[in-house]
Write a protein that holds these residues in place. Structure first.
Motif, short mmCIF file in Angstrom:
data_model
loop_
_atom_site.label_atom_id
_atom_site.label_comp_id
_atom_site.label_asym_id
_atom_site.label_seq_id
_atom_site.Cartn_x
_atom_site.Cartn_y
_atom_site.Cartn_z
N HIS A 170 0.85 -1.19 0.00
CA HIS A 170 0.00 0.00 0.00
C HIS A 170 0.88 1.24 0.00
O HIS A 170 0.41 2.36 0.17
N ASP A 171 2.19 1.01 -0.23
CA ASP A 171 3.17 2.09 -0.23
C ASP A 171 3.44 2.50 -1.69
O ASP A 171 4.09 1.77 -2.44
N LEU A 172 2.93 3.68 -2.07
CA LEU A 172 3.07 4.11 -3.46
C LEU A 172 4.54 4.31 -3.85
O LEU A 172 4.93 4.02 -4.98
N GLY A 173 5.35 4.78 -2.89
CA GLY A 173 6.77 4.98 -3.17
C GLY A 173 7.42 3.65 -3.53
O GLY A 173 8.21 3.57 -4.49
N GLU A 174 7.08 2.61 -2.78
CA GLU A 174 7.64 1.28 -3.05
C GLU A 174 7.18 0.78 -4.43
O GLU A 174 7.96 0.20 -5.19
N ALA A 175 5.90 1.01 -4.73
CA ALA A 175 5.37 0.59 -6.03
C ALA A 175 6.14 1.29 -7.16
O ALA A 175 6.52 0.66 -8.15
N ARG A 176 6.40 2.57 -6.99
CA ARG A 176 7.14 3.32 -8.03
C ARG A 176 8.56 2.77 -8.16
O ARG A 176 9.09 2.66 -9.26
N ARG A 177 9.17 2.40 -7.01
CA ARG A 177 10.57 1.94 -7.06
C ARG A 177 10.71 0.56 -7.68
O ARG A 177 11.71 0.27 -8.33
N LEU A 178 9.71 -0.29 -7.49
CA LEU A 178 9.91 -1.70 -7.86
C LEU A 178 9.08 -2.17 -9.07
O LEU A 178 9.48 -3.11 -9.75
N ALA A 179 7.95 -1.53 -9.32
CA ALA A 179 6.99 -2.12 -10.25
C ALA A 179 7.42 -2.03 -11.70
O ALA A 179 7.95 -1.02 -12.15
N GLY A 180 7.20 -3.13 -12.43
CA GLY A 180 7.23 -3.08 -13.88
C GLY A 180 5.80 -2.88 -14.37
O GLY A 180 5.52 -2.08 -15.25
N GLU A 181 4.92 -3.61 -13.71
CA GLU A 181 3.50 -3.51 -14.05
C GLU A 181 2.73 -3.25 -12.75
O GLU A 181 3.09 -3.78 -11.70
N VAL A 182 1.69 -2.43 -12.83
CA VAL A 182 0.89 -2.11 -11.65
C VAL A 182 -0.52 -2.62 -11.86
O VAL A 182 -1.09 -2.53 -12.96
N VAL A 183 -1.09 -3.19 -10.80
CA VAL A 183 -2.48 -3.63 -10.83
C VAL A 183 -3.18 -2.93 -9.66
O VAL A 183 -2.80 -3.12 -8.50
N LEU A 184 -4.17 -2.10 -9.96
CA LEU A 184 -4.90 -1.39 -8.89
C LEU A 184 -6.20 -2.11 -8.60
O LEU A 184 -7.02 -2.33 -9.50
N LEU A 185 -6.36 -2.50 -7.34
CA LEU A 185 -7.60 -3.12 -6.90
C LEU A 185 -8.34 -2.15 -5.98
O LEU A 185 -7.71 -1.42 -5.21
N HIS A 186 -9.65 -2.18 -6.07
CA HIS A 186 -10.46 -1.34 -5.18
C HIS A 186 -11.79 -2.03 -4.95
O HIS A 186 -12.48 -2.38 -5.90
N ARG A 187 -12.11 -2.25 -3.68
CA ARG A 187 -13.36 -2.90 -3.30
C ARG A 187 -13.60 -4.19 -4.08
O ARG A 187 -14.64 -4.36 -4.73
N ALA A 188 -12.58 -5.05 -4.06
CA ALA A 188 -12.66 -6.41 -4.62
C ALA A 188 -12.65 -6.46 -6.15
O ALA A 188 -12.75 -7.53 -6.74
N ARG A 189 -12.49 -5.29 -6.80
CA ARG A 189 -12.50 -5.31 -8.26
C ARG A 189 -11.18 -4.78 -8.81
O ARG A 189 -10.54 -3.93 -8.19
#
Lengths: 218, 230
Positions: A170-189
């Motif tokens: 849930h750390d956006l900074g970490e996601a920016r540092r590590l991600a090649g691809e991002v998947v956003l989930l919200h309320r089970a979708r």
């Protein structure tokens, strides 16, 4: 590597994942983001095979899977013995302890290590299974900045060695540092998925814009 | 001389009759606890890790059996081992072996019930990790028993305490034969009824000392092992 086709997971009357379709392919880390309760852990457990879908299907190619839970449980034995226990074949305990910077703690009881050291040991233990795909559930939650950097360095190294990383944060900074691809989930979708630079620079959905702005809290 | 002083004399001078009784008591109770551990720990582990119809009822029964009255167990074993009983041909009635059998039956439910609870609690903690590691059922049981070993020592101590302290079962199946099946508890009961209080008090002191020493040793082992294994 893994395909989710119209997958729903429900526990009683609560829907944990709602008609989700997603393909996870080899390559740089796939990072699942979203507020608490969005379904990140459920998706990881489903991918690992620890949960069965209520509806839809999960298709896996022939891969070896391993997972590091958000709060890993250390077996009541030494750090080295924890790795040996999980070893898939040849004993790589020394190599793995070195990879995660825990050579000095080989003979110490695993449960006496600090939270950051336990997280790194859990990574080493998961790697002892020689996985082709490694799931990490919020691997740096509740760690201090120094421990977070140490864990992220290991994740980067493992990814560069060709092991597919699928992790939640849930750390956006970490996601920016590590991600090649991002998947956003919200309320089970599943709300939005895309390559990290375009996701962060030009989000396509209102939820993604609000999440990046720190306004999507639940 | 006051009776408690002459009792102490018997202990300190190593009275042969007293120590023969002590040796037999220790041998019978340790044998029973060992057998009960071999039976009870796997039984407890199996119940902890399995699901079957009537599991809750089995757990209630197992827990209830921890309170089995020793005299009833003694009576059942007596009937089984008596000449007309189904195991009469073994010729074990009024022998130390019969006493071990009775105490094993007494102690096994205690060890099994405590092991079941301990292993089930640890399984809740380990379930995700061991499932993710695809650990098979036999290795799972071995892992849980090994990692719960410090807590299981407490179960064994509870069993030993029960075996060492009971009198009802061993007096029925052993017969309290002097020099052959007389234990500390049966001797205390007998000597008290005869009015030989020094021997009864001496045996009582030794019995308490043994129980305290066994518990202290187990506690020290547990602390040392925990420091090493975490």
């Amino acid at each position: 590597m893994i395909r989710f086709d119209d997958v729903t997971v429900a526990a009683g009357s609560v829907t944990l994942l709602d008609r989700l379709s997603l393909a996870i392919e080899p390559g740089p880390p796939t990072v699942l983001i979203g507020p608490n309760g969005a379904g990140k852990t459920t998706l990881l457990r489903l991918a690992m095979g620890l949960l069965a879908p209520t509806a839809g299907s999960v298709t896996r190619t022939d891969e070896r899977r391993a997972i590091v839970f958000q709060r890993p449980t250390m077996l009541r034995r030494s750090a080295a013995a924890n790795i040996r226990y999980a070893s898939a074949g040849s004993d790589r305990t020394r190599e793995l302890l070195a990879l995660v910077g825990l050579e000095h703690a080989a003979d110490r009881p695993a449960r006496r290590l600090s939270a950051g050291e336990q997280q790194r040991l859990a990574l080493a233990r998961a790697l002892a299974r020689d996985p082709t795909i490694l799931f990490l559930d919020e691997p740096t939650a509740s760690l201090d900045p120094g421990s977070t950097k140490a864990v992220e360095d290991v994740i980067r190294t493992v990814s560069e060695r060709g092991i597919k990383i699928v992790m939640s944060t849930h750390d956006l900074g970490e996601a920016r540092r590590l991600a090649g691809e991002v998947v956003l989930l919200h309320r089970a979708r599943l709300v939005e998925t895309g390559f990290a630079p375009s996701f962060f620079d030009a989000p396509r959905t209102e939820e993604a814009r609000r999440f990046i702005a720190g306004e999507l809290l639940v | 001389m006051p009776e408690h002083l002459s009792a102490l004399d018997l202990v300190l001078t190593g009275d042969p009759a007293l120590f023969a009784i002590v040796r037999l008591s220790i041998a019978v109770s340790f044998s029973a606890v060992l057998l009960a551990a071999v039976l009870g720990v796997p039984l407890g582990a199996a119940i902890a890790l399995s699901s079957f119809p009537g599991r809750d009822a089995a757990i209630v029964m197992l827990n209830a059996m921890m309170g089995l009255p020793p005299v009833v167990i003694g009576l059942v074993v007596y009937l089984a081992l008596s000449h007309s009983g189904p195991l009469g041909a073994w010729g074990l009635l009024f022998t130390p072996q019969a006493m071990v059998i009775a105490q094993t039956i007494l102690v096994t439910p205690i060890i099994a019930a405590l092991a079941r609870q301990t292993i089930e609690d640890l399984w809740l903690e380990y379930r995700d990790e061991l499932t993710a590691m695809e650990v098979g059922p036999m290795r799972r049981i071995a892992t849980l028993v090994w990692d719960a070993r410090f807590s299981l020592i407490t179960a064994l101590l509870a069993g030993f305490g029960r075996a060492a302290a009971e009198v009802g079962a061993v007096i029925i199946v052993g017969g309290n034969i002097d020099g052959f099946t007389r234990t500390m508890t049966t001797a205390i009961a007998l000597e008290t009824s005869k009015g030989d209080l020094p021997l009864a008090i001496g045996l009582g002191l030794v019995l308490i000392a043994i129980v305290v020493a066994v518990n202290a040793l187990a506690w020290a082992l547990r602390r040392a092992a925990e420091r090493l294994a975490g």
